[in-house]
Design a protein around this motif. Structure first.
Motif, PDB file in Angstrom:
ATOM      1  N   PHE A   1      92.734  11.228 -12.216  1.00 35.87           N
ATOM      2  CA  PHE A   1      93.414  10.532 -11.121  1.00 35.87           C
ATOM      3  C   PHE A   1      93.099   9.053 -11.269  1.00 35.87           C
ATOM      4  CE2 PHE A   1      93.348   8.535  -6.944  1.00 35.87           C
ATOM      5  CZ  PHE A   1      94.628   8.831  -6.495  1.00 35.87           C
ATOM      6  N   ILE A   2      94.143   8.221 -11.309  1.00 37.16           N
ATOM      7  CA  ILE A   2      93.956   6.781 -11.543  1.00 37.16           C
ATOM      8  C   ILE A   2      94.716   6.005 -10.472  1.00 37.16           C
ATOM      9  CG2 ILE A   2      94.271   4.878 -13.161  1.00 37.16           C
ATOM     10  CD1 ILE A   2      94.263   6.993 -15.408  1.00 37.16           C
ATOM     11  N   LEU A   3      93.973   5.192  -9.729  1.00 41.08           N
ATOM     12  CA  LEU A   3      94.549   4.365  -8.665  1.00 41.08           C
ATOM     13  C   LEU A   3      94.169   2.911  -8.930  1.00 41.08           C
ATOM     14  CD1 LEU A   3      96.023   4.296  -5.871  1.00 41.08           C
ATOM     15  CD2 LEU A   3      93.735   4.394  -4.842  1.00 41.08           C
ATOM     16  N   ARG A   4      95.180   2.044  -8.996  1.00 38.21           N
ATOM     17  CA  ARG A   4      94.921   0.617  -9.205  1.00 38.21           C
ATOM     18  C   ARG A   4      95.186  -0.148  -7.919  1.00 38.21           C
ATOM     19  NH1 ARG A   4      96.588   2.286 -14.334  1.00 38.21           N
ATOM     20  NH2 ARG A   4      94.969   1.850 -15.870  1.00 38.21           N
ATOM     21  N   LEU A   5      94.253  -1.050  -7.609  1.00 36.23           N
ATOM     22  CA  LEU A   5      94.323  -1.829  -6.376  1.00 36.23           C
ATOM     23  C   LEU A   5      94.417  -3.301  -6.751  1.00 36.23           C
ATOM     24  CD1 LEU A   5      91.841   0.481  -6.182  1.00 36.23           C
ATOM     25  CD2 LEU A   5      92.016  -0.127  -3.789  1.00 36.23           C
ATOM     26  N   GLY A   6      95.542  -3.942  -6.412  1.00 42.75           N
ATOM     27  CA  GLY A   6      95.746  -5.337  -6.768  1.00 42.75           C
ATOM     28  C   GLY A   6      95.202  -6.281  -5.719  1.00 42.75           C
ATOM     29  N   PHE A   7      94.225  -7.081  -6.093  1.00 44.43           N
ATOM     30  CA  PHE A   7      93.720  -8.140  -5.212  1.00 44.43           C
ATOM     31  C   PHE A   7      92.937  -9.129  -6.058  1.00 44.43           C
ATOM     32  CE2 PHE A   7      90.630  -4.604  -4.898  1.00 44.43           C
ATOM     33  CZ  PHE A   7      89.489  -5.224  -5.372  1.00 44.43           C
ATOM     34  N   ASP A   8      92.612 -10.259  -5.478  1.00 44.58           N
ATOM     35  CA  ASP A   8      91.869 -11.308  -6.185  1.00 44.58           C
ATOM     36  C   ASP A   8      90.388 -11.193  -5.850  1.00 44.58           C
ATOM     37  OD1 ASP A   8      94.125 -12.408  -7.386  1.00 44.58           O
ATOM     38  OD2 ASP A   8      94.574 -13.595  -5.597  1.00 44.58           O
ATOM     39  N   ALA A   9      89.573 -10.967  -6.859  1.00 40.94           N
ATOM     40  CA  ALA A   9      88.121 -10.909  -6.663  1.00 40.94           C
ATOM     41  C   ALA A   9      87.568 -12.339  -6.622  1.00 40.94           C
ATOM     42  CB  ALA A   9      87.470 -10.119  -7.781  1.00 40.94           C
ATOM     43  N   SER A  10      86.356 -12.456  -6.125  1.00 43.27           N
ATOM     44  CA  SER A  10      85.735 -13.775  -6.043  1.00 43.27           C
ATOM     45  C   SER A  10      84.289 -13.684  -6.504  1.00 43.27           C
ATOM     46  CB  SER A  10      85.785 -14.303  -4.601  1.00 43.27           C
ATOM     47  OG  SER A  10      85.143 -13.385  -3.719  1.00 43.27           O
ATOM     48  N   THR A  11      83.763 -14.817  -6.947  1.00 47.24           N
ATOM     49  CA  THR A  11      82.364 -14.881  -7.355  1.00 47.24           C
ATOM     50  C   THR A  11      81.472 -14.646  -6.137  1.00 47.24           C
ATOM     51  OG1 THR A  11      82.848 -16.381  -9.185  1.00 47.24           O
ATOM     52  CG2 THR A  11      80.596 -16.382  -8.332  1.00 47.24           C
ATOM     53  N   ALA A  12      80.473 -13.775  -6.293  1.00 48.82           N
ATOM     54  CA  ALA A  12      79.615 -13.459  -5.146  1.00 48.82           C
ATOM     55  C   ALA A  12      78.284 -12.904  -5.629  1.00 48.82           C
ATOM     56  CB  ALA A  12      80.297 -12.428  -4.240  1.00 48.82           C
ATOM     57  N   LEU A  13      77.236 -13.148  -4.823  1.00 46.93           N
ATOM     58  CA  LEU A  13      75.922 -12.543  -5.022  1.00 46.93           C
ATOM     59  C   LEU A  13      75.590 -11.766  -3.754  1.00 46.93           C
ATOM     60  CD1 LEU A  13      73.211 -12.109  -6.494  1.00 46.93           C
ATOM     61  CD2 LEU A  13      72.431 -14.279  -5.486  1.00 46.93           C
ATOM     62  N   GLN A  14      75.544 -10.449  -3.852  1.00 44.48           N
ATOM     63  CA  GLN A  14      75.273  -9.598  -2.702  1.00 44.48           C
ATOM     64  C   GLN A  14      73.852  -9.048  -2.782  1.00 44.48           C
ATOM     65  OE1 GLN A  14      78.502  -6.701  -3.085  1.00 44.48           O
ATOM     66  NE2 GLN A  14      79.630  -7.736  -1.463  1.00 44.48           N
ATOM     67  N   LEU A  15      73.139  -9.118  -1.648  1.00 44.74           N
ATOM     68  CA  LEU A  15      71.794  -8.575  -1.531  1.00 44.74           C
ATOM     69  C   LEU A  15      71.826  -7.472  -0.482  1.00 44.74           C
ATOM     70  CD1 LEU A  15      69.820 -11.953  -1.295  1.00 44.74           C
ATOM     71  CD2 LEU A  15      70.536 -10.756  -3.379  1.00 44.74           C
ATOM     72  N   ASP A  16      71.221  -6.323  -0.791  1.00 44.44           N
ATOM     73  CA  ASP A  16      71.247  -5.231   0.186  1.00 44.44           C
ATOM     74  C   ASP A  16      70.099  -5.292   1.184  1.00 44.44           C
ATOM     75  OD1 ASP A  16      69.080  -4.464  -1.319  1.00 44.44           O
ATOM     76  OD2 ASP A  16      69.782  -2.424  -1.664  1.00 44.44           O
ATOM     77  N   GLY A  17      69.246  -6.315   1.072  1.00 43.55           N
ATOM     78  CA  GLY A  17      68.120  -6.462   1.983  1.00 43.55           C
ATOM     79  C   GLY A  17      66.963  -5.547   1.677  1.00 43.55           C
ATOM     80  N   ALA A  18      67.116  -4.680   0.664  1.00 44.94           N
ATOM     81  CA  ALA A  18      66.042  -3.746   0.295  1.00 44.94           C
ATOM     82  C   ALA A  18      65.649  -3.901  -1.163  1.00 44.94           C
ATOM     83  CB  ALA A  18      66.485  -2.304   0.569  1.00 44.94           C
ATOM     84  N   GLY A  19      65.991  -5.065  -1.758  1.00 47.21           N
ATOM     85  CA  GLY A  19      65.512  -5.350  -3.103  1.00 47.21           C
ATOM     86  C   GLY A  19      66.523  -5.168  -4.210  1.00 47.21           C
ATOM     87  N   THR A  20      67.789  -4.900  -3.900  1.00 41.02           N
ATOM     88  CA  THR A  20      68.803  -4.724  -4.938  1.00 41.02           C
ATOM     89  C   THR A  20      69.858  -5.812  -4.797  1.00 41.02           C
ATOM     90  OG1 THR A  20      68.486  -2.343  -4.871  1.00 41.02           O
ATOM     91  CG2 THR A  20      70.456  -3.127  -5.990  1.00 41.02           C
ATOM     92  N   PHE A  21      70.292  -6.389  -5.938  1.00 45.71           N
ATOM     93  CA  PHE A  21      71.356  -7.384  -5.902  1.00 45.71           C
ATOM     94  C   PHE A  21      72.517  -6.940  -6.791  1.00 45.71           C
ATOM     95  CE2 PHE A  21      69.121  -8.881  -9.710  1.00 45.71           C
ATOM     96  CZ  PHE A  21      70.164  -9.225 -10.564  1.00 45.71           C
ATOM     97  N   ALA A  22      73.709  -7.442  -6.447  1.00 50.54           N
ATOM     98  CA  ALA A  22      74.908  -7.242  -7.255  1.00 50.54           C
ATOM     99  C   ALA A  22      75.582  -8.589  -7.413  1.00 50.54           C
ATOM    100  CB  ALA A  22      75.855  -6.252  -6.589  1.00 50.54           C
ATOM    101  N   LEU A  23      75.728  -9.032  -8.649  1.00 54.50           N
ATOM    102  CA  LEU A  23      76.309 -10.339  -8.938  1.00 54.50           C
ATOM    103  C   LEU A  23      77.677 -10.162  -9.592  1.00 54.50           C
ATOM    104  CD1 LEU A  23      76.118 -13.469  -9.302  1.00 54.50           C
ATOM    105  CD2 LEU A  23      74.991 -13.012 -11.505  1.00 54.50           C
ATOM    106  N   THR A  24      78.677 -10.866  -9.055  1.00 56.50           N
ATOM    107  CA  THR A  24      80.019 -10.877  -9.632  1.00 56.50           C
ATOM    108  C   THR A  24      80.398 -12.325  -9.925  1.00 56.50           C
ATOM    109  OG1 THR A  24      80.678  -8.932  -8.341  1.00 56.50           O
ATOM    110  CG2 THR A  24      82.442 -10.264  -9.294  1.00 56.50           C
ATOM    111  N   VAL A  25      80.769 -12.596 -11.180  1.00 58.90           N
ATOM    112  CA  VAL A  25      81.167 -13.953 -11.573  1.00 58.90           C
ATOM    113  C   VAL A  25      82.570 -13.885 -12.162  1.00 58.90           C
ATOM    114  CG1 VAL A  25      80.655 -15.973 -12.986  1.00 58.90           C
ATOM    115  CG2 VAL A  25      78.779 -14.588 -12.068  1.00 58.90           C
ATOM    116  N   VAL A  26      83.512 -14.515 -11.482  1.00 57.19           N
ATOM    117  CA  VAL A  26      84.896 -14.555 -11.958  1.00 57.19           C
ATOM    118  C   VAL A  26      84.978 -15.505 -13.150  1.00 57.19           C
ATOM    119  CG1 VAL A  26      87.249 -15.242 -11.329  1.00 57.19           C
ATOM    120  CG2 VAL A  26      85.821 -13.984  -9.701  1.00 57.19           C
ATOM    121  N   PRO A  27      85.729 -15.142 -14.201  1.00 52.24           N
ATOM    122  CA  PRO A  27      85.806 -16.002 -15.391  1.00 52.24           C
ATOM    123  C   PRO A  27      86.254 -17.415 -15.046  1.00 52.24           C
ATOM    124  CG  PRO A  27      86.825 -13.884 -15.819  1.00 52.24           C
ATOM    125  CD  PRO A  27      86.513 -13.924 -14.355  1.00 52.24           C
ATOM    126  N   PRO A  28      85.628 -18.415 -15.630  1.00 53.92           N
ATOM    127  CA  PRO A  28      86.019 -19.814 -15.358  1.00 53.92           C
ATOM    128  C   PRO A  28      87.345 -20.134 -16.046  1.00 53.92           C
ATOM    129  CG  PRO A  28      84.340 -19.726 -17.068  1.00 53.92           C
ATOM    130  CD  PRO A  28      84.493 -18.327 -16.566  1.00 53.92           C
TER     131      PRO A  28
END
Length: 783
Positions: free
Chosen positions: A249-276
């Motif tokens: 099953f394949i579902l594609r969702l069209g939207f514009d992502a953005s650069t972000a650094l997310q912290l869960d407050g419990a010691g885990t981070f997720a970094l997203t960097v959009v290509p320059p």
């Protein structure tokens, strides 16, 4: 010719049910339903999978189901529901979990166990399901959504496709209950090879799949399902009723992502960097293109693969050098060595690719070795592009023998299938800091090729590092490079963070971007990081760092995420049966949509696995696997048995003629190999080469004690005849095959023939390889 009528009470054909499909009074197979409920928030999806089992038999049942999950999914919870009771699963070291499960069954208690065999292949066993009872097992998981060129993709696999299994069969008991024997190249092949249903099998597993979409503040432009028809009601999508478990099953969702650094407050981070917005620089490349032309690539996949490979060749310039290798059971080069990518050489390569057709087995290790040798040591950028469906069973062997060299190159993989082995292809691409593109249909090919065209060029930013983020050592996932249209995704554990600076080189010049941190309430971040971390450790283990096993187990248990070294077990405290289950069934799976049936007999698969790729076998034997009374299924040895040729020059005979007599049995035609004298100079193999098959046949015979089935004995004759021919005309096996051939004829004595088969096979297997041998100590066989 004598024709014996079948007893109508034994098999009831159903109108329009498909060849080989039958029904019994006891009902169908144990798996009744699969319900998938997904909730997407931004670039992360939470999923609950519920599998419903029912016991249609008159004795306690153990049901085994081999199924796929997304390769990046983190399984974080497991529970069993039966008889108004809910038993929560506990994550334990794999051997300990198995011991708990086995003990519960011996004591007559209901139990279930969930194990990972590949990053995207899992096995659930549910034991002591009492007659007529329904049991539901639930898996909870979180998965990141890949994002490219303005669209995120939610891909949920629904079937484990047959995989090609190379190597020589091993002695001793099998690691699992599948149809392929364990080999030295794939020692757990029997765990990843469930039997496969014949086409048109009636009463398929009831499938429901819903997706709730929350754009999480993003501008969601469109939703598109590429392989299924879906209904949309507000933010919820659902499958139309009646869909089968035969493709992703394949579902594609069209939207514009953005650069972000997310912290869960419990010691885990997720970094997203959009290509320059940088222009990629072209540097001279040495590129080796590997095209899979094995049997499983037949039909639309071969057409798409040729087009994809040709488009890749057309992207090259005069400053590049390249080679084209097509492979199945052997490797065929368009020309010797690396050639300049001149107009003439590119034309020759495309012309060579246009002649490729599907055949043989997926021997992937050798072409990868040749590609590594061709690229050698050079100052140019070294690139490998692999076009395949990835349906191989020896993933760990390939990683162990080529992973180190591939990590010094750039590896791009193009997966073409509706049930692609995405887990393995993404692992290869991850090792080589490349990209994995998946193509599920010809309609999708053009869009995917536009992306591939940009990916195989030089990345925008390389030599990445993070500054300003105090991380825990050894917890940050692979940084890789930044490619056009593909955001960088990094996960890890941190001690302190307020912002992070991402640094690298763009066209040889320094580049950096500062990203402020945002605290989010999203517990899935920890699970997604833990799964990515565990997968990197498991890949290193597969490449030879076996000392990591303890670290992998500790990380899995600490963060509550299933891996290959651990398992979830749920054991009831209430006794429901006397001792263990009296009947065991391995749930057959659908043939993936778009796959051709294996050649040989019209609807038969090559169930006998050649002990070596060059075996001088005259033809495959068809084998029936009885998943339940009267239910006909077939089993194959891998994803590449469906083409025009088998391993290394082994060519199946045509459906009719070709020295074969067609014999009818169990609702389908099976091919009986004609006796042939041993060719002068042909290889004569020892009995040890087929002893595992003989042990398996003996075990199955013993399981039929009390009511010898004449049709089963006649089917057994065809398999023994093939083994006798492989051994160069083994007298005892050939004689037994001739005796059993008449088992379903008038006047035959099935009980006497059954006893004779037991006697001969016991004698032939007494020299070793019995089911009482000490099990191997690999982690998938513990305790």
């Amino acid at each position: 010719m004598k024709i014996t009528s079948l007893d109508p009470a034994r098999c009831l054909p159903l109108p329009d049910a498909g060849l080989g499909a039958m029904e019994t009074e006891r009902g169908n197979l144990p798996l009744e339903s699969v319900d998938v409920a997904a909730s997407i928030s931004g670039l992360v999806a939470g999923v609950e999978v519920a599998q419903g089992f029912r016991n249609p038999f008159e004795v306690p049942l153990e049901a085994t189901y081999v199924f796929p999950l997304p390769d990046r999914a983190a399984v974080t919870a497991f529970r069993m529901e039966a008889d108004d009771r809910v038993i929560e699963g506990v994550l334990k070291e794999r051997g300990e979990a198995r011991a708990d499960y086995d003990q519960a069954l011996r004591e007559g208690r209901r139990a279930a166990i969930a194990e990972e065999d590949r990053p995207d292949v899992f096995t659930i066993r549910v034991g002591n399901i009492v007659p007529g009872e329904r049991v539901t097992v639930r898996l909870t998981l979180s998965q990141p959504l890949p994002y490219e060129d303005g669209a995120a993709t939610f891909r949920f696999p629904l079937v484990v496709a047959p995989r090609y299994v190379p190597g020589t069969p091993l002695d001793g008991p099998p690691a699992g209950d599948g149809v392929a024997p364990d080999t030295d190249a794939v020692p757990d092949a029997s765990r990843i090879s469930p039997p496969v249903l014949l086409p048109g099998f009636p009463h398929p597993v009831r499938l429901s799949l819903t997706v709730d979409v929350d754009a999480a503040g993003l501008d969601l432009r469109e939703l598109a399902s590429s392989l299924h028809v879906v209904r949309q009601e507000g933010d919820r999508l659902s499958l139309e009723p009646g869909e089968r478990l035969d493709r992703d099953f394949i579902l594609r969702l069209g939207f514009d992502a953005s650069t972000a650094l997310q912290l869960d407050g419990a010691g885990t981070f997720a970094l997203t960097v959009v290509p320059p917005p940088l222009a990629g620089t072209r540097t001279p490349r040495d590129l080796v293109l590997l095209l899979d032309r094995s049997g499983s690539m037949g039909g639309w996949k071969m057409v798409a693969a040729r087009r994809a490979a040709s488009r890749i060749v057309d992207t090259l310039t005069d400053q590049d050098r390249f080679a084209v290798l097509a492979f199945d059971s052997y490797v065929e080069a368009a020309f010797d060595g690396l050639r300049e990518a001149s107009d003439r050489n590119r034309y020759r390569a495309v012309e060579h690719l246009s002649r490729m057709d599907a055949r043989g087995g997926t021997e992937l290790l050798e072409p990868l070795r040749q590609a590594i040798t061709l690229l050698g040591e050079t100052t140019r950028e070294r690139v490998i592009v692999l076009v395949t469906d990835g349906q191989v069973g020896n993933e760990d062997q390939i990683l162990e023998q080529t992973g180190g060299a591939l990590s010094a190159m750039r590896v791009h993989t193009v997966g073409i299938d509706q049930a692609v082995n995405a887990g393995f292809l993404s692992r290869l691409a991850g090792l080589g800091a490349g990209r994995c593109e998946l193509v599920e249909s010809e309609d999708r090919l053009d869009a995917a090729m536009e992306q591939i065209h940009r990916r195989i060029g030089a990345p925008l930013v390389t030599d990445l590092s993070l500054k300003g983020l105090e991380t825990e050592p050894g917890t940050v996932t692979h940084l890789g490079s930044i490619f056009p249209g593909v955001p960088l995704r990094v996960y890890g554990r941190y001690r302190e963070a307020a912002a992070v600076t991402v640094r690298g080189l763009a066209g040889g010049a320094p580049w950096e971007e500062q990203v402020p941190a945002t605290v989010v309430d999203n517990p899935a971040l920890r699970a997604v990081w833990a799964r990515a971390h565990l997968r990197e450790l498991e890949d290193r283990y597969a490449m030879g760092e076996h000392e990591l096993e303890g670290q992998i187990v500790r990380a899995s248990l600490e963060y509550g995420v299933l891996c290959r070294f651990t398992a979830y077990v749920a054991a009831d405290t209430r006794q429901v049966a006397e001792g263990g289950p009296e009947h065991r069934v391995v749930q057959p799976v659908e043939m993936p949509r778009g796959w051709d049936m294996p050649a040989a007999a019209p609807m038969a698969a090559a169930a006998f696995r050649m002990p070596s790729p060059g075996s001088p076998l005259s033809g495959p034997a068809a084998e029936i696997h009885e998943a339940a009374d009267g239910i006909a299924t077939f089993g194959g040895v891998g994803g590449s048995t469906g083409g025009a040729a088998g391993p290394r020059g082994f060519t199946p005979p045509p459906p009719t003629g070709g020295g074969q007599a067609m014999k009818r049995g169990r609702g389908f035609a099976r091919a009986m190999p004609a006796a042939k004298p041993m060719a002068p100079g042909a290889v004569r193999h020892s009995l040890d080469a087929v002893r595992p098959q003989l042990v398996a046949e003996l075990d199955r015979l013993k399981a039929t004690r009390g009511v010898p089935d004449p049709l089963y004995l006649a089917d057994l004759a065809s398999r023994l005849a093939v083994l006798a021919a492989f051994l160069g005309g083994h007298a005892e096996l050939a004689a037994l095959a001739r005796e059993l051939e008449s088992a379903d004829q008038p006047g035959a004595d099935p009980a006497a023939l059954w006893a004779r088969a037991i006697e001969v096979l016991t004698s032939l297997t007494s020299g070793g390889g019995t089911s009482g041998d000490t099990p191997r100590t690999a982690f998938w066989k513990r305790p």
